[in-house]
Design an enzyme around this catalytic site. Structure first.
Site, PDB file in Angstrom:
ATOM      1  N   LYS A 163       4.530   2.227  15.721  1.00 18.89           N
ATOM      2  CA  LYS A 163       3.491   3.152  16.192  1.00 18.89           C
ATOM      3  C   LYS A 163       3.865   3.764  17.558  1.00 18.89           C
ATOM      4  O   LYS A 163       3.196   3.509  18.574  1.00 18.89           O
ATOM      5  CB  LYS A 163       2.125   2.455  16.265  1.00 18.89           C
ATOM      6  CG  LYS A 163       1.768   1.612  15.028  1.00 18.89           C
ATOM      7  CD  LYS A 163       1.103   2.398  13.932  1.00 18.89           C
ATOM      8  CE  LYS A 163       1.215   1.812  12.555  1.00 18.89           C
ATOM      9  NZ  LYS A 163       0.809   0.504  12.222  1.00 18.89           N
ATOM     10  N   ASP A 171       1.821   6.255   2.115  1.00 18.55           N
ATOM     11  CA  ASP A 171       1.041   5.059   2.447  1.00 18.55           C
ATOM     12  C   ASP A 171      -0.406   5.414   2.128  1.00 18.55           C
ATOM     13  O   ASP A 171      -0.945   6.371   2.696  1.00 18.55           O
ATOM     14  CB  ASP A 171       1.237   4.751   3.939  1.00 18.55           C
ATOM     15  CG  ASP A 171       0.388   3.591   4.431  1.00 18.55           C
ATOM     16  OD1 ASP A 171      -0.749   3.430   3.950  1.00 18.55           O
ATOM     17  OD2 ASP A 171       0.843   2.854   5.304  1.00 18.55           O
ATOM     18  N   ASP A 182       0.816  -1.220   0.000  1.00 20.15           N
ATOM     19  CA  ASP A 182       0.000   0.000   0.000  1.00 20.15           C
ATOM     20  C   ASP A 182       0.842   1.259   0.000  1.00 20.15           C
ATOM     21  O   ASP A 182       0.386   2.297   0.458  1.00 20.15           O
ATOM     22  CB  ASP A 182      -0.956   0.004   1.203  1.00 20.15           C
ATOM     23  CG  ASP A 182      -0.224   0.001   2.530  1.00 20.15           C
ATOM     24  OD1 ASP A 182       0.992  -0.259   2.546  1.00 20.15           O
ATOM     25  OD2 ASP A 182      -0.876   0.280   3.559  1.00 20.15           O
TER      26      ASP A 182
HETATM   27  N1  GDD Z   1      -0.214 -11.386   3.449  1.00 19.11           N
HETATM   28  C1  GDD Z   1      -0.453 -10.583   4.479  1.00 19.11           C
HETATM   29  N2  GDD Z   1      -0.862 -11.114   5.656  1.00 19.11           N
HETATM   30  N3  GDD Z   1      -0.308  -9.258   4.330  1.00 19.11           N
HETATM   31  C2  GDD Z   1      -0.555  -8.453   5.397  1.00 19.11           C
HETATM   32  C3  GDD Z   1      -0.984  -8.951   6.638  1.00 19.11           C
HETATM   33  C4  GDD Z   1      -1.137 -10.363   6.767  1.00 19.11           C
HETATM   34  O1  GDD Z   1      -1.508 -10.890   7.812  1.00 19.11           O
HETATM   35  N4  GDD Z   1      -1.151  -7.905   7.488  1.00 19.11           N
HETATM   36  C5  GDD Z   1      -0.850  -6.795   6.793  1.00 19.11           C
HETATM   37  N5  GDD Z   1      -0.498  -7.128   5.527  1.00 19.11           N
HETATM   38  C6  GDD Z   1      -0.086  -6.215   4.467  1.00 19.11           C
HETATM   39  C7  GDD Z   1      -1.127  -5.169   4.169  1.00 19.11           C
HETATM   40  O2  GDD Z   1      -1.983  -5.618   3.126  1.00 19.11           O
HETATM   41  C8  GDD Z   1      -0.284  -3.980   3.753  1.00 19.11           C
HETATM   42  O3  GDD Z   1      -0.001  -3.997   2.376  1.00 19.11           O
HETATM   43  C9  GDD Z   1       1.020  -4.170   4.503  1.00 19.11           C
HETATM   44  O4  GDD Z   1       1.049  -5.529   4.931  1.00 19.11           O
HETATM   45  C10 GDD Z   1       1.171  -3.251   5.714  1.00 19.11           C
HETATM   46  O5  GDD Z   1       0.019  -3.338   6.513  1.00 19.11           O
HETATM   47  P1  GDD Z   1      -0.749  -2.028   7.028  1.00 19.11           P
HETATM   48  O6  GDD Z   1      -1.918  -2.495   7.796  1.00 19.11           O
HETATM   49  O7  GDD Z   1      -0.942  -1.087   5.927  1.00 19.11           O
HETATM   50  O8  GDD Z   1       0.318  -1.461   8.077  1.00 19.11           O
HETATM   51  P2  GDD Z   1       0.550   0.037   8.530  1.00 19.11           P
HETATM   52  O9  GDD Z   1       0.447   0.970   7.404  1.00 19.11           O
HETATM   53  O10 GDD Z   1      -0.261   0.326   9.732  1.00 19.11           O
HETATM   54  O11 GDD Z   1       2.104  -0.028   9.015  1.00 19.11           O
HETATM   55  C11 GDD Z   1       3.092  -0.623   8.218  1.00 19.11           C
HETATM   56  O12 GDD Z   1       3.465   0.233   7.154  1.00 19.11           O
HETATM   57  C12 GDD Z   1       4.086   1.483   7.534  1.00 19.11           C
HETATM   58  C13 GDD Z   1       4.496   2.213   6.271  1.00 19.11           C
HETATM   59  O13 GDD Z   1       3.419   2.449   5.469  1.00 19.11           O
HETATM   60  C14 GDD Z   1       4.312  -0.932   9.078  1.00 19.11           C
HETATM   61  O14 GDD Z   1       5.189  -1.699   8.319  1.00 19.11           O
HETATM   62  C15 GDD Z   1       4.974   0.346   9.588  1.00 19.11           C
HETATM   63  O15 GDD Z   1       6.161   0.027  10.290  1.00 19.11           O
HETATM   64  C16 GDD Z   1       5.334   1.221   8.402  1.00 19.11           C
HETATM   65  O16 GDD Z   1       5.905   2.456   8.841  1.00 19.11           O
HETATM   66 MG    MG Z   2      -0.199   0.832   5.442  1.00 13.64          MG
END
Ligand code: GDD
Ligand code: MG
Length: 351
Positions: free
Chosen positions: A157, A217, A106
């Site tokens: 976070k 993001d 994403d």
């Molecule tokens: N296959 C799979 N299985 N993918 C997953 C799962 C899972 O269980 N959980 C999350 N994802 C994928 C989501 O589809 C997304 O593309 C990505 O992993 C990150 O998940 P988000 O839910 O978007 O996380 P976030 O935005 O709160 O935080 C993450 O991204 C940030 C940067 O955008 C973390 O990696 C943070 O450390 C980072 O700063």
């Molecule tokens: Mg994200």
């Protein structure tokens, strides 16, 4: 080198849109978001991609298939229930026997992956995390490095009193293959909360590659809209679908628009759009395929997805309207509204 993309999340912050379309397939300027990531990966010479899927996995398979149409070989690794970011990567271990680039599914970025690879090799790193600078690190993973880029701390976070730097995990990693041995099998496990802090405690070499390029993001309504605006404003370097008719109008096939349409901002149109007389477009507006706008409609900074009909006199500001919706005459849809697919808004409604 292969790339692995994590696309199994539920996309809860983008509901109701993500009830039917997984977040990585929501369109940005009429192109499913993931295509921009694939474009970037290909630009850096990668042709094999692993998709780690779970939620709505069939939608990805139906759309991308083997990847041939994109000049890629796409392999799918399924999780029966989401295993978290680490568990998903572990699940793909059988397909990985050399360094692998890993992406959150994403993030819109034009990061120089080739330079990141060189940085990784020079530092003999086990894991390299691409880092971006942001104003609010509390919604991301905060990463503290020393002057040479060696990671000293990872806090997912953080609260504001834990914020020491503005460099955050941008969701792009380069892993040596042996790193996957540190992830437990078949368990829900997070790289951010589990793997990275564990490896730091054990003093393994993790490096942060700080880059200055575009990064966003797309995971919230506000950011999803922002990604559309930035693409249309050419703040990020990807081609916009359709023919550029003016420097502020891109259209695919069969666009019809009536007299006195006022285009004060930028407009991206899919196929078969019909725009009525006296329509006003302000800011950055994106219309999917088969969208119909009635006479005198006013739209600013919004996204309208495929097959939606907007009747005369409607006003829509900074909102996202799903597929197959019907917005009846003279309704007002105010800033921040998100309508799921097939929503019907009756005449003179105010949202
Ligand atoms: N296959 C799979 N299985 N993918 C997953 C799962 C899972 O269980 N959980 C999350 N994802 C994928 C989501 O589809 C997304 O593309 C990505 O992993 C990150 O998940 P988000 O839910 O978007 O996380 P976030 O935005 O709160 O935080 C993450 O991204 C940030 C940067 O955008 C973390 O990696 C943070 O450390 C980072 O700063
Ligand atoms: Mg994200």
């Amino acid at each position: 080198m292969k790339a692995l993309i994590l696309i199994g999340g539920l996309g809860t912050r983008l509901r109701p849109l993500t009830r039917t379309t997984p977040k990585p397939l929501l369109p940005i300027a009429n192109r499913p978001f993931l295509e921009y990531q694939l474009n970037l990966i290909k630009r850096h010479g990668i042709k094999e991609v692993i998709f780690c899927v779970s939620y709505l996995s069939h939608v990805f398979e139906d759309y991308f298939g083997s990847g041939k149409k994109w000049g890629l070989k796409i392999e799918y690794v399924h999780e029966k229930k989401p295993l978290g970011t680490g568990g998903a990567i572990k699940n793909a271990q059988g397909l990985i026997n050399e360094p692998v680039l890993i992406f959150n599914g994403d993030i819109l970025t034009d990061i120089n992956l080739t330079a990141m690879k060189t940085f990784h090799k020079q530092n003999k790193s086990l894991v390299t995390i691409a880092l971006s600078r942001v104003k609010d690190p509390t919604i991301y993973g905060l990463v503290e490095t020393d002057k040479k880029g060696k990671i000293e701390k990872f806090v997912e976070k953080p609260s504001w009193d834990e914020v020491t730097v503005n460099t955050i995990n941008s969701g792009v990693y380069l892993f040596e293959p042996e790193v996957l041995d540190f992830i437990p099998k078949g368990l829900n496990f997070s790289v951010e909360r589990g793997l990275f802090p564990d490896m730091l405690t054990k003093k393994y070499p993790l490096f942060g590659y700080i880059f200055k390029g575009y990064w966003l993001d797309i995971g919230s309504v506000e950011k999803y809209l922002q990604a559309n605006y930035d693409l249309m404003l050419r703040n990020v370097d990807f081609p916009i679908k359709g023919k550029m008719i003016n420097d502020n109008l891109w259209a695919e096939k069969h666009l019809k628009y009536g007299k006195y349409m006022e285009l004060k901002g930028r407009l991206v149109c899919g196929n078969n759009n019909r725009i009525g007389e006296y329509t006003q477009i302000q800011g950055n507006v994106c219309l999917g395929n088969n969208v119909v706008l009635g006479k005198g409609v006013y739209i600013s900074d919004s996204i309208i997805l495929d097959d939606t009909i907007v009747k005369e006199g409607v006003r829509i500001e900074k909102s996202i309207i799903g597929k197959n919706c019907l917005i009846e005459a003279n309704s007002v849809i105010n800033e921040g509204s998100v309508l799921g697919d097939k929503t019907v808004i009756t005449k003179y409604s105010k949202l």
